[in-house]
Motif scaffolding. Structure first.
Motif, PDB file in Angstrom:
ATOM      1  N   ALA A  47      -0.004  -5.172   1.733  1.00 23.60           N
ATOM      2  CA  ALA A  47      -1.034  -4.282   2.227  1.00 23.60           C
ATOM      3  C   ALA A  47      -0.803  -2.828   1.890  1.00 23.60           C
ATOM      4  O   ALA A  47      -1.734  -2.091   1.675  1.00 23.60           O
ATOM      5  N   SER A  48       0.397  -2.416   1.864  1.00 23.03           N
ATOM      6  CA  SER A  48       0.617  -1.006   1.623  1.00 23.03           C
ATOM      7  C   SER A  48       1.989  -0.813   1.012  1.00 23.03           C
ATOM      8  O   SER A  48       2.946  -1.431   1.418  1.00 23.03           O
ATOM      9  N   THR A  49       2.081   0.047   0.070  1.00 30.81           N
ATOM     10  CA  THR A  49       3.397   0.386  -0.451  1.00 30.81           C
ATOM     11  C   THR A  49       4.058   1.432   0.414  1.00 30.81           C
ATOM     12  O   THR A  49       5.211   1.719   0.263  1.00 30.81           O
ATOM     13  N   VAL A  50       3.313   2.009   1.282  1.00 28.86           N
ATOM     14  CA  VAL A  50       3.871   3.105   2.070  1.00 28.86           C
ATOM     15  C   VAL A  50       3.450   3.012   3.535  1.00 28.86           C
ATOM     16  O   VAL A  50       3.144   4.001   4.151  1.00 28.86           O
ATOM     17  N   TYR A  61      10.819  -0.275   1.238  1.00 26.40           N
ATOM     18  CA  TYR A  61      10.491   0.846   0.382  1.00 26.40           C
ATOM     19  C   TYR A  61      11.291   2.095   0.726  1.00 26.40           C
ATOM     20  O   TYR A  61      11.487   2.952  -0.083  1.00 26.40           O
TER      21      TYR A  61
ATOM     22  N   ASP B 187       0.414   5.879  -4.711  1.00 27.35           N
ATOM     23  CA  ASP B 187       0.304   4.733  -3.795  1.00 27.35           C
ATOM     24  C   ASP B 187      -0.804   4.950  -2.776  1.00 27.35           C
ATOM     25  O   ASP B 187      -1.604   4.059  -2.506  1.00 27.35           O
ATOM     26  N   TYR B 188      -0.829   6.142  -2.190  1.00 28.46           N
ATOM     27  CA  TYR B 188      -1.844   6.396  -1.163  1.00 28.46           C
ATOM     28  C   TYR B 188      -3.257   6.397  -1.739  1.00 28.46           C
ATOM     29  O   TYR B 188      -4.193   5.934  -1.088  1.00 28.46           O
ATOM     30  N   ARG B 190      -4.285   4.687  -4.341  1.00 31.55           N
ATOM     31  CA  ARG B 190      -4.617   3.284  -4.635  1.00 31.55           C
ATOM     32  C   ARG B 190      -4.966   2.527  -3.354  1.00 31.55           C
ATOM     33  O   ARG B 190      -5.973   1.821  -3.286  1.00 31.55           O
ATOM     34  N   ILE B 191      -4.137   2.696  -2.335  1.00 29.36           N
ATOM     35  CA  ILE B 191      -4.358   1.974  -1.070  1.00 29.36           C
ATOM     36  C   ILE B 191      -5.684   2.401  -0.441  1.00 29.36           C
ATOM     37  O   ILE B 191      -6.478   1.573   0.005  1.00 29.36           O
TER      38      ILE B 191
END
Lengths: 62, 386
Positions: A47-50, A61, B187-188, B190-191
């Motif tokens: 769902a999220s890399t961050v 991560y 990342d943000y 893209r998300i």
């Protein structure tokens, strides 16, 4: 229900029985099995890399 | 897939020829029982008044006498009794981002970028403005007006090389180190773009279109996904969708999220022979301190491209290994997706789960073990060209 009336199998019942028989004790095929449990809607690495837990796709991560 | 009526009201059951899928309305968990374990579930589920013992199940079903069988039997029993173990992990909550109301004055002064159905603006502090070059391929040509910008991603200098990240008016990160900025920002973006879209489900996967066929490459971090992606990107007949998130829309179409590939240090040697820009690219870091370089995508797929078929290939790079490309079952694929990462939109709705399973059922699924990129490419083309 009268004594001579039999409950009709639904197509789903038939499919269910066929499935059980396919992997039944005397089935010709080898007993292959597998299992997976998905907690929805995402794996902890998804769902999220961050996301706030610090997990990203594919691994921790931070 | 067909539905199986159950007298257990808290369960919804689907099955195909060799797998039974059970969704718990209460926990929202999806159980996949393949082969004999599917038969075990159906046998145990059949009589609501008394769940059969394991001994009785052995008399009826050809089950292996193993600890796994015992474990699955116990899981089924708890599931039927509506006593599933409490899951400590909370469902993932998407980013909460306010809609754009303020700062409209920026619309005229800053360039607008586009991806995945949304326009966005980068408002970057002048000290680190050079990172904008990694988004250049997403720039909307200046002659086109952008009237529907949804997001402003702002990086504001705080002090001592630390920056804050805002999305619209929401502060998301307040102490980002300069070395991490590009990785986190990308990342943000893209998300935000895919989560706020009407996506059905997403995988942590690279994705391409090749000869009107969609190729998905889901993998855990470190499996060699990005290195393989970079190599495929060199082939003119492979059109690039994404290296990180493969998001599928409601029409089961892949939409491009064509951000830069993040190449980890271990792959720089291999790839700098193929991409001259790798050697001179700046070194950044992920939040886990791994050194990375960014590689701009090439041959980007267009939006809304139809595909005749879709393949899901789980790649794994293993030095010195002999190439293999073996078919996988749906359950094997689900188990690997759990490890690599997935995201279902509207996961509390059974129709969404059904769509997900139907999508998986329509895929051709393989596991690719490789040590040589050209061999991997030839093998992929081999199965897709068949």
């Amino acid at each position: 229900m009268k004594k001579d009336e039999k409950k009709q199998d639904t197509p789903a019942d038939i499919k269910k029985r066929e499935f059980i028989e396919k992997f039944g004790k005397y089935a010709l095929s080898a007993p292959l099995g597998g299992f997976a449990l998905m907690t929805l809607g995402s794996s902890k690495a998804a769902a999220s890399t961050v996301n706030e837990n610090g997990y990203g796709y594919g691994g921790k991560y931070r | 897939l067909y539905s199986i009526a159950s007298s257990y009201l808290h369960l919804s059951i689907l099955a195909n020829d060799d797998t039974v899928f059970v969704w718990s309305k209460k926990s929202k968990n999806l159980y996949s029982f393949a082969g004999c374990y599917g038969a075990l579930f159906l046998f145990m589920e059949e009589v609501k008044s008394e769940i059969p013992s394991l001994e009785r199940s052995f008399e009826k079903i050809a089950l292996p006498n193993s600890a796994l069988t015992q474990d699955i039997y116990n899981k089924i029993k708890l599931l039927l009794q509506d006593r599933e173990p409490f899951c400590k992990e909370e469902l993932y909550k998407p980013l909460a981002i306010p809609s754009l109301k303020e700062r409209e004055e920026l619309f005229g002064s800053l360039a607008c970028y586009y991806a995945y159905g949304s326009c966005f603006i980068l408002d970057i502090d002048s000290r680190i403005e050079s990172i904008k070059k990694y988004f250049e391929h997403l720039l909307i040509p200046s002659q086109l007006n952008c009237n529907s910008c949804k997001y402003i991603f702002k990086l504001q200098y705080v002090s001592d090389q630390y920056y804050s990240l805002y999305i619209n008016t929401q502060k998301i990160e307040d102490a980002l180190e300069e070395a991490n900025i590009l990785s986190v920002l990308q990342d943000y973006i893209r998300i935000t773009l895919y989560e706020k879209s009407d996506f059905c489900f997403a995988f942590h996967a690279a994705s391409f279109q090749y000869k009107r066929k969609t190729l998905l490459f889901p993998a855990v971090s470190g499996a060699g996904k990005s290195t393989l992606s970079a190599f495929l990107m060199l082939q003119t007949d492979f059109l690039f969708y994404s290296d990180e998130v493969a998001a599928i829309d409601s029409a089961y179409r892949m939409q491009p999220l064509p951000f830069c590939l993040t190449i980890k240090e271990g792959s720089w040697d291999i790839l700098h022979r193929l991409f001259a820009e790798i050697e001179s690219a700046e070194i950044y870091r992920r939040l886990d301190k791994q050194k990375i370089k960014f590689l701009r995508p090439r041959h980007i797929a267009k939006e809304g491209m139809d595909a005749q078929e879709a393949y899901m290939i789980f790649p794994e790079y293993k030095r010195g290994s002999k190439l293999s490309l073996d078919p996988l079952s749906m359950v094997e694929a689900i188990a690997l997706l759990i490890d690599s990462g997935y995201h279902l939109n509207q996961a509390d709705d059974f129709s969404s789960v059904k769509n997900f399973l139907e999508y998986l059922e329509g895929l051709k699924i393989y596991k690719l073990l490789y040590s040589d990129l050209q061999e991997a490419l030839d093998a992929i083309k081999g199965i897709v060209d068949e």
